[in-house]
Write a protein that holds these residues in place. Structure first.
Motif: not given
Length: 219
Positions: A57-66, A71-72, A205-213
């Motif tokens: 759970s902590a890893a998932a939260v940290n992944g979202v934060v990263d 993105l910012q 992208l490697a962290a599972g996010g998507s780019l802000p087009y």
């Protein structure tokens, strides 16, 4: 002494005269202790499982934060490059042509710009080292550099190229040398900034996010 005459003051485990009731109680005591030990072992396993779930759970939260942080950082970098006029709206239009079906479109176009620009700058350095200088050849190379920089929105590189061409027209050797150094500097800046931008995109992208087009503007 016979078994009937044996009257122990308390239970004696080694004596044959030990009562059946005492033996049963002792057996039950062993069983209770074994049950407690077993429950303790099971509790440890449950604790380990809980810890593993907490780590996930902590890893998932940290992944979202990263991803959010990256993105910012990407958005801030893009805004700063536009505000400082290192890039112009042409770059934004390139980004609008990129989507999830072609996520590396801008990277591919800009990579070609890097390769062409490095070749042109190297050849311009050789031309301006000659005596006499072939200003027609120099101007042709600067014209190509201006066109490629304009196509990706490298505004400061394009601006220096306009000045560079003016010096070629006037056959101003010193002016051309100064413009060459300036265009090299501006190219280095935009190249480093864009490479950093692409690194951020790859991390997102490697962290599972998507780019802000960017969305297309309505006219």
């Amino acid at each position: 002494m016979t078994m009937a005459e044996c009257k122990p003051r308390g239970p004696c485990s080694g004596c044959a005269c030990e009562s059946e009731e005492a033996v049963v109680k002792k057996r039950e005591g062993f069983e209770d202790e074994a049950l407690v030990v077993k429950k303790g072992e099971g509790g440890e396993e449950e604790d380990e499982e809980d810890e593993r779930e907490e780590d996930v759970s902590a890893a998932a939260v940290n992944g979202v934060v990263d991803v959010e942080r990256l993105l910012q950082e990407l958005v801030d970098l893009t805004r700063s490059l536009l505000a400082e006029e290192v890039l112009d709206q042409q770059f934004t239009q390139l980004q609008q042509l990129q989507d999830e079906s072609n996520p590396e479109f801008v990277l591919e176009v800009v990579s070609l710009f890097f390769e062409d620009s490095e070749r042109l700058l190297e050849e311009l350095t050789e031309f301006l080292a000659q005596d006499p200088i072939d200003y027609v050849a120099v101007d042709a190379h600067v014209h190509q550099l201006k066109g490629s920089s304009s196509s990706i929105g490298a505004q400061k590189v394009k601006t220096v190229c306009i000045k560079f061409r003016k010096c070629c027209e006037e056959e101003d050797r010193e002016g051309c040398q100064k413009c060459l150094e300036q265009v090299k500097q501006e190219f280095s800046v935009v190249k480093n900034k864009l490479e950093h931008m692409f690194e951020l995109e790859q991390k997102i992208l490697a962290a599972g996010g998507s780019l802000p087009y960017p969305e297309e503007e309505e006219y």
